[in-house]
Design a protein around this motif. Structure first.
Motif, PDB file in Angstrom:
ATOM      1  N   LEU B 420       0.798  -1.223   0.000  1.00  0.00           N
ATOM      2  CA  LEU B 420       0.000   0.000   0.000  1.00  0.00           C
ATOM      3  C   LEU B 420       0.841   1.288   0.000  1.00  0.00           C
ATOM      4  O   LEU B 420       0.311   2.392  -0.072  1.00  0.00           O
ATOM      5  CB  LEU B 420      -0.955   0.004   1.204  1.00  0.00           C
ATOM      6  CG  LEU B 420      -2.015  -1.118   1.201  1.00  0.00           C
ATOM      7  CD1 LEU B 420      -2.710  -1.208   2.558  1.00  0.00           C
ATOM      8  CD2 LEU B 420      -3.052  -0.883   0.103  1.00  0.00           C
ATOM      9  N   THR B 421       2.167   1.128   0.116  1.00  0.00           N
ATOM     10  CA  THR B 421       3.045   2.306   0.188  1.00  0.00           C
ATOM     11  C   THR B 421       3.084   3.068  -1.134  1.00  0.00           C
ATOM     12  O   THR B 421       3.269   2.465  -2.190  1.00  0.00           O
ATOM     13  CB  THR B 421       4.477   1.860   0.550  1.00  0.00           C
ATOM     14  OG1 THR B 421       4.447   1.162   1.788  1.00  0.00           O
ATOM     15  CG2 THR B 421       5.414   3.054   0.647  1.00  0.00           C
ATOM     16  N   ASP B 422       2.882   4.405  -1.078  1.00  0.00           N
ATOM     17  CA  ASP B 422       3.166   5.208  -2.267  1.00  0.00           C
ATOM     18  C   ASP B 422       4.007   6.432  -1.886  1.00  0.00           C
ATOM     19  O   ASP B 422       4.443   6.559  -0.752  1.00  0.00           O
ATOM     20  CB  ASP B 422       1.883   5.563  -3.034  1.00  0.00           C
ATOM     21  CG  ASP B 422       0.965   6.453  -2.223  1.00  0.00           C
ATOM     22  OD1 ASP B 422       1.471   7.280  -1.413  1.00  0.00           O
ATOM     23  OD2 ASP B 422      -0.256   6.327  -2.383  1.00  0.00           O
ATOM     24  N   TYR B 423       4.258   7.299  -2.868  1.00  0.00           N
ATOM     25  CA  TYR B 423       5.159   8.431  -2.631  1.00  0.00           C
ATOM     26  C   TYR B 423       4.752   9.267  -1.430  1.00  0.00           C
ATOM     27  O   TYR B 423       5.597   9.745  -0.673  1.00  0.00           O
ATOM     28  CB  TYR B 423       5.269   9.305  -3.879  1.00  0.00           C
ATOM     29  CG  TYR B 423       6.219   8.726  -4.899  1.00  0.00           C
ATOM     30  CD1 TYR B 423       7.591   9.009  -4.840  1.00  0.00           C
ATOM     31  CD2 TYR B 423       5.765   7.887  -5.914  1.00  0.00           C
ATOM     32  CE1 TYR B 423       8.481   8.471  -5.773  1.00  0.00           C
ATOM     33  CE2 TYR B 423       6.638   7.337  -6.838  1.00  0.00           C
ATOM     34  CZ  TYR B 423       7.995   7.640  -6.772  1.00  0.00           C
ATOM     35  OH  TYR B 423       8.871   7.106  -7.670  1.00  0.00           O
ATOM     36  N   SER B 424       3.428   9.440  -1.236  1.00  0.00           N
ATOM     37  CA  SER B 424       2.992  10.283  -0.119  1.00  0.00           C
ATOM     38  C   SER B 424       3.442   9.686   1.215  1.00  0.00           C
ATOM     39  O   SER B 424       3.813  10.421   2.133  1.00  0.00           O
ATOM     40  CB  SER B 424       1.468  10.447  -0.150  1.00  0.00           C
ATOM     41  OG  SER B 424       0.857   9.197   0.104  1.00  0.00           O
TER      42      SER B 424
END
Lengths: 442, 442
Positions: B420-424
């Motif tokens: 679930l990790t993204d840039y934000s």
């Protein structure tokens, strides 16, 4: 790209649940033992992974038409082979949750609940089995859920070996002797169906005389071929005298011992070092790893259990959730009932066999498994006839049974344990066996 | 009593799916690293199993209020510790199906599809990695899904040992030498962050001179502390000269090698005996068990693979379903993209660290993990400050990171890999680190 979208997950997971529920509803329609030939799947599936995504519906269609025909249906009520794996709704739900949380609980801090729930349910289980207090966390011992009996055996062997080599010196590595019956779990290879205490002592004495070091005794409660039970109390007395590590492998019959009427098979446990999945302190010493990247305050406080030190693997799933779900959903009394019903059905099957003069029950039935064979076969080799009978029954797809060879005698093992099995399946199974015997002996 | 009723199963399983979907929806609300104290659960749960059944709703309520607070949320997008376990919908669905069928696929006949699907997806994976033909079933080799890297390591060690002892005699048991870098997977304990070929050869020569027998070389592609890569091509040349068994442990970085731009890290594989989960023929010889009760025509025909001979355990689940679901649901190209995005995010994080003068990136980043630390700390001990920073960040519950010690230098490992990790999340994580550094260095 995103491999996880919550609403997608919800939709697709519901789809799989319905797929599985339908599978269970129809499970009796499939041949129990898969009828495919070696290599069948390679002829159907492509020989490399797809470049682009495929929809779940297409994959499920493949499961239905290509995978299910290659499955031997362990959950079928007509599955009587090996030792059946008894699934349950609660077990499935517990697994689902464990997969959903998807934690890696190698040490306490990596997911405290995974470790703590395991220590708690291990003590619950220990109490259900009336294990000596020293086997429980509350009594200074403790338990661990290993992946399989093989792993438990390997861990205790390593622990026993290291304890002895610490005392006697590494140079004695090649003098260590392990004792077990020739009926033990296949993690060992070594005649009777029980291990004899007198013979054990003679063996030990002769080994010591030859400069060897008795290391380890494996006592089996419910052997795989015939569910024989080694006489634990007397064997462990002998082992104690010569300071062997005693391990009790109750892989099969241990669970029956939660019923008071079977508990006596475990008498003598107080002289034992490890029991099935039981972990001794020495175990931790042998299997402990503590690389820097796992160092943490909780571990250093010595207030927590780090289960990575209780097993071969570093990694581990949230194993306790499943057992916890099962124990709570059914409760101790219902679980006992469940076991008793299986034993009663085996007794019923034993009666059916005894009424047919062409058959015999080969060894006395103790639990939920009956070893039987055809004995009336004219000029034919008796083992050969039984082998043919087994193959012809299994080929029919109506039931699935397996076999063992006890002292040169080929026997058919009828093991009851699949969750969906009831009396009607047992009666029908016996009719299948009789029909095939009729044809074979005609 | 019945522990399995289809409609019951359907209803309760749907309940759990919704429970899990809600969990994912809310996952960012929980502290990433569990905040409980040792022993918290024992104070809440009863100390023995219930006598009577409890309803699923009550158990789920307990999961919500008592288990979830003790979970460290590996699936949280703010989990950057150890190596994150990246879950996916397809993986979860595959697991569910495997649990639903609940087959025990120890040999071919016990469920042909379980074995055949595994041989097929193992070849798919081998091709994705461009392994030499000899590693594939189609080229006379073959692969197996082991439970963990530790198990793979143990199996290959046993295979290598037995091969050498067969040639050199059992009496040489205590002369065998295993070589690996001090950064290797914790299955081994043995300075540089790479294994040096020149030093390896000097070690081997000195061991031979001392009457020892070089047995096994473990080459690591992506070490746990810093994702360092050993120079496989030159190391395997040295090992070949002295006939060592070479095992490549690509537990972490292997999957990145499905991207052409990372594949060069595996150059030299043609001189190697085993690769991660790769199984050599010698493996089968060492681990084979064939007790009578498992004997069957299919195995005797030699036309089938019996996976029980490729692993420590006898028992095994339908492991291939999960991998098959993942490979098909995403396809090779999307999986590459997935890996590339993680690497890009790590590169981005590396850039953020480099822009803050108080920090340094300690070792060059190769994959999706950044090792960094505070360097500006006045009078304070630099390792101590970094240790404090780690603890303060983790205590906040906003992100979870772990650490390593490289040549005496305490570093913070920032590993990207949760699904679930993204840039934000990466930007926010860096802000958390900075805030805590501000407070600590003030």
């Amino acid at each position: 790209m995103n491999t996880f979208d919550t609403e997608d997950f919800r939709k697709q997971a519901h789809l799989i649940i319905d797929f599985l529920a339908d599978y269970y509803q129809n499970i009796e329609k499939f041949p129990v033992r898969s009828q495919v030939s070696p290599g069948y799947l390679g002829e159907i599936l492509p020989d490399s992974a797809p470049h682009d995504p495929e929809p779940i519906e297409k994959i499920l269609e493949d499961v239905r038409s290509n995978i299910i025909p290659g499955i031997t249906h362990w959950q079928s009520p007509n599955f009587f082979a090996y030792f059946p794996s008894c699934g349950s709704t609660a077990g499935f739900l517990g697994e689902m949750l464990a997969n959903g949380f998807n934690v890696v609980g190698f040490n306490w801090i990596s997911s405290p609940a995974a470790t703590e729930l395991e220590t708690i349910v291990m003590d619950w289980l220990g109490k259900m089995l009336q294990l000596p207090e020293a086997f429980l966390f509350s009594g200074g011992g403790g338990g661990v859920l290993q992946g399989t009996t093989c792993e438990a055996m390997l861990c205790t062997l390593v622990a026993a070996r290291d304890r002895t080599l610490r005392e006697q010196g590494m140079e004695n590595f090649d003098k260590l002797v392990v004792y077990c019956s020739d009926q033990t779990h296949s993690a060992f290879k070594s005649s009777n169906f029980q291990l004899c205490p007198v013979q054990l002592e003679l063996e030990i004495l002769s080994d010591v005389q030859n400069g060897l070091i008795p290391l380890f005794l494996c006592v089996t409660i419910g052997t795989t071929p015939s569910t024989a039970v080694d006489p634990l109390a007397t064997l462990s007395e002998v082992a104690k005298k010569y300071k062997l590590w005693v391990h009790v492998d109750a892989a099969y019959a241990g669970s029956a011992c939660i019923c008071p009427e079977f508990r006596h098979f475990l008498d003598g446990l107080e002289n034992v070092n490890s029991f099935s999945m039981n972990a001794h302190n020495a175990l931790i010493k042998s299997l402990s790893t503590y690389p820097e990247f796992l160092r943490n305050h909780a571990s250093e406080s010595n207030k927590v259990v780090d289960y990575k030190d209780w097993q071969i693997m570093l990694s581990r799933r949230f194993r306790a959730l499943k057992l916890w779900f099962v124990l709570r959903s059914y409760g101790v009394e219902k679980l006992r009932e469940f076991i008793r019903v299986h034993v009663e059905m085996a007794k019923y099957f034993e009666g059916l066999v005894a009424m047919d003069q062409r058959f015999e029950v080969v060894v006395p039935r103790l639990f939920a498994m009956v070893c039987f064979r055809v004995v009336c076969c004219g000029e034919n080799d008796v083992n050969e006839i039984n082998e043919k009978l087994l193959e012809s029954v299994n080929q029919s797809g109506r039931i699935y049974v397996s076999h063992a060879v006890l002292d040169g005698v080929y026997v058919i093992r009828f093991a009851i344990g699949a969750t969906l099995t009831d009396y009607s399946h047992v009666s029908a199974a016996w009719e299948v066996v009789q029909e095939h015997a009729d044809a074979l002996l005609a």
